[in-house]
Design a protein around this motif. Structure first.
Motif, short mmCIF file in Angstrom:
data_model
loop_
_atom_site.label_atom_id
_atom_site.label_comp_id
_atom_site.label_asym_id
_atom_site.label_seq_id
_atom_site.Cartn_x
_atom_site.Cartn_y
_atom_site.Cartn_z
N ALA A 168 0.94 -1.31 0.03
CA ALA A 168 0.15 0.11 -0.06
C ALA A 168 0.81 1.11 -0.01
N LEU A 169 1.99 1.38 0.64
CA LEU A 169 2.76 2.36 0.84
C LEU A 169 3.63 2.51 -0.56
N ALA A 170 3.61 1.52 -1.26
CA ALA A 170 4.45 1.51 -2.28
C ALA A 170 3.47 2.22 -3.50
N LEU A 171 2.43 1.63 -3.43
CA LEU A 171 1.60 2.25 -4.56
C LEU A 171 1.17 3.71 -4.29
N LEU A 172 1.17 4.18 -3.21
CA LEU A 172 0.96 5.59 -2.64
C LEU A 172 2.08 6.39 -3.22
N ALA A 173 3.44 5.60 -3.01
CA ALA A 173 4.70 6.46 -3.50
C ALA A 173 4.82 6.16 -4.99
N ALA A 174 4.38 5.26 -5.59
CA ALA A 174 4.04 5.41 -7.19
C ALA A 174 3.32 6.52 -7.58
N GLY A 175 2.16 6.65 -6.89
CA GLY A 175 1.34 7.72 -7.60
C GLY A 175 1.91 9.01 -7.42
N VAL A 176 2.90 9.29 -6.03
CA VAL A 176 3.39 10.66 -6.13
C VAL A 176 4.57 10.67 -7.08
N VAL A 177 5.18 9.78 -7.33
CA VAL A 177 6.54 9.49 -8.42
C VAL A 177 5.73 9.78 -9.49
N GLY A 178 4.69 9.15 -9.97
CA GLY A 178 3.80 9.73 -11.30
C GLY A 178 3.42 10.93 -11.34
N GLY B 108 -3.66 2.38 -2.89
CA GLY B 108 -2.99 2.12 -1.69
C GLY B 108 -3.87 1.76 -0.60
N VAL B 109 -5.19 2.38 -0.63
CA VAL B 109 -6.18 2.31 0.55
C VAL B 109 -6.91 0.86 -0.03
N ALA B 110 -7.26 0.75 -1.07
CA ALA B 110 -7.90 -0.54 -1.37
C ALA B 110 -7.06 -1.77 -0.87
N VAL B 111 -5.55 -1.72 -0.98
CA VAL B 111 -4.84 -2.71 -0.69
C VAL B 111 -4.91 -3.00 1.05
N ALA B 112 -4.49 -1.54 1.64
CA ALA B 112 -4.61 -1.45 3.16
C ALA B 112 -5.99 -1.94 3.75
N TRP B 113 -6.78 -1.82 3.02
CA TRP B 113 -8.09 -2.20 3.42
C TRP B 113 -8.41 -3.61 3.69
#
Length: 115
Positions: free
Chosen positions: A10-20, A43-48
């Motif tokens: 989830a953190l990696a997906l969040l970081a990927a969005g910011v990098v994007g 990230g929220v979907a995975v963390a959920w």
């Protein structure tokens, strides 16, 4: 262990969005913002799906239910309470000012003789 992996993902997906967001600097702002929102949503979907995520959702539901049970004061009660707090603050300010001036007069004029 699986929950830690899901949280890291989830953190990696969040970081990927910011990098994007920064990688798409030449693109329209709407596309860049959508990149961040997609990363947050993923990230929220995975963390959920993790146990801590489910506990957080349950906690949020219970907190919302408890907030609905609160009896909020009426406008009249709110104005009256605010007025009492303001009046008390003014009375205390005057009391402290009088105490300060009295001690100043006693110390400087009567005891030390400074005028």
């Amino acid at each position: 262990m699986a929950d830690k992996f899901k949280f890291a993902l989830a953190l990696a997906l969040l970081a990927a969005g910011v990098v994007g967001f920064y990688q798409l600097s030449e693109q329209a702002l709407v596309l860049r913002v959508l990149s961040v929102l997609a990363g947050v949503a993923a990230g929220v979907a995975v963390a959920w799906q993790s146990e801590p995520g489910r506990r957080f959702v349950e906690f949020a539901r219970e907190a919302t239910a408890e907030a609905k049970k609160v009896v909020w004061p009426s406008r009249k009660e709110t104005v009256q309470t605010t007025g009492m707090v303001f009046a008390f603050a003014v009375v205390m300010a005057v009391f402290l000012w009088l105490t300060d001036k009295s001690l100043e007069w006693v110390l400087y004029d009567l005891i030390l003789g400074w005028k």
